[in-house]
Design a protein around this motif. Sequence first.
Motif, mmCIF file in Angstrom:
data_model
loop_
_atom_site.group_PDB
_atom_site.id
_atom_site.type_symbol
_atom_site.label_atom_id
_atom_site.label_comp_id
_atom_site.label_asym_id
_atom_site.label_seq_id
_atom_site.Cartn_x
_atom_site.Cartn_y
_atom_site.Cartn_z
ATOM 1 N N UNK A 155 0.826 -1.219 0.000
ATOM 2 C CA UNK A 155 0.000 0.000 0.000
ATOM 3 C C UNK A 155 0.855 1.262 0.000
ATOM 4 N N UNK A 156 0.355 2.306 -0.646
ATOM 5 C CA UNK A 156 1.021 3.608 -0.583
ATOM 6 C C UNK A 156 1.097 4.030 0.885
ATOM 7 N N UNK A 157 2.167 4.744 1.216
ATOM 8 C CA UNK A 157 2.408 5.136 2.614
ATOM 9 C C UNK A 157 3.056 6.506 2.621
ATOM 10 N N UNK A 158 3.266 7.051 3.808
ATOM 11 C CA UNK A 158 3.986 8.322 3.897
ATOM 12 C C UNK A 158 5.338 8.209 3.181
ATOM 13 N N UNK A 159 5.980 7.042 3.313
ATOM 14 C CA UNK A 159 7.272 6.845 2.645
ATOM 15 C C UNK A 159 7.132 6.831 1.127
#
Lengths: 199, 199
Positions: free
Chosen positions: A93-97
């Motif tokens: 999943x897309x994340x802050x990183x």
Amino acid sequence: MQQPNIIPPRSGVSFILRQGQQLKVYDIEGEQVSDFICYNLHDKAEYLSSGRTIDYADTIFLTKGHPFYSNRSNVMFHMVEDTVGRHDFLLTPCSADTFRIIYGHTQPHRGCFGNLCEALKEYGIRPDEIPVCFNIFMHVAVDGDTGKIAVRPPKSKAGDYVILEAHMDLIVGMTACSAEMSNNYAFKPIGYEILNANE
Amino acid sequence: MQQPNIIPPRSGVSFILRQGQQLKVYDIEGEQVSDFICYNLHDKAEYLSSGRTIDYADTIFLTKGHPFYSNRSNVMFHMVEDTVGRHDFLLTPCSADTFRIIYGHTQPHRGCFGNLCEALKEYGIRPDEIPVCFNIFMHVAVDGDTGKIAVRPPKSKAGDYVILEAHMDLIVGMTACSAEMSNNYAFKPIGYEILNANE
């Protein structure tokens, strides 16, 4: 008809799906992605495994009829219907990183990963226990010669859906995706419904 | 020259690779695969992530120069040298279930998964904590149109190698692969060496 539950743009939910129940996941407006993950309700160390599922299905594109396996090689659910035929099972999943590394954002959104962490906390699932997800409606092009991948707008149109049937009692985490490239730069909701919830 | 350590056919090992050390992995006889996994020595919940690595590299074929990321989006190591250029990062290690489901064996071998479980027990890593591995020298063909995958004989010849440089202190698990299709139906050893072990 029962109204589907709505996952607002850039958010996530968690719930229990019992063995034999069917989960319908709608793309309400079209071109939106839902990151999906699940765990065995009775032993949360058993989780959905991309590697096992792809290995047994002999394809990276999972669709109608495919069983989805856990890390212990048990079938967790199978896909009963699929009006789109293209989903992703390669990416986390897309994340802050993700937003920091890929998009260069300096104050990044917590992304689907952050939303799943928040939603799954209720069931005692820790962030480190969220693996590669099954990204419903996500369109990742793969060049078989070079290996190069590219995130494209989903092929799903308004009203498209998949139906998943649980083979064991599951904890489910799901999002309405937060990453621009995944949903053609328009954050939209996702709908879902447990079809035989009262049986 | 220091002799490399040998992983006998159909077995596995575990060891510690310190930050800054380089690990050379040899295909001694050619056409053999080594399933590779690693964990942060100081916090074993941080592990090598196929999904994060593929997402940030924009390719499913990782090679010289690519950084390999953990589930927390930290670089665990990068590939310094690669004389082959083709490895797999989609599949989980072969296991008793693989041999049962894919090969139809009634008394299946425990596979690379079983060998990694045994080897990593020393460091307190449980079987459920072994995710998709980086399968060094494994040749998985991917059809970008249909999604179909096919396990082919490795492109590696005798003496081919990769070198990985650790960016943090790592617990490493590695095998000499146990699955017929992965190594062209001939089980062979794998060699490895820590190049700068005494610095």
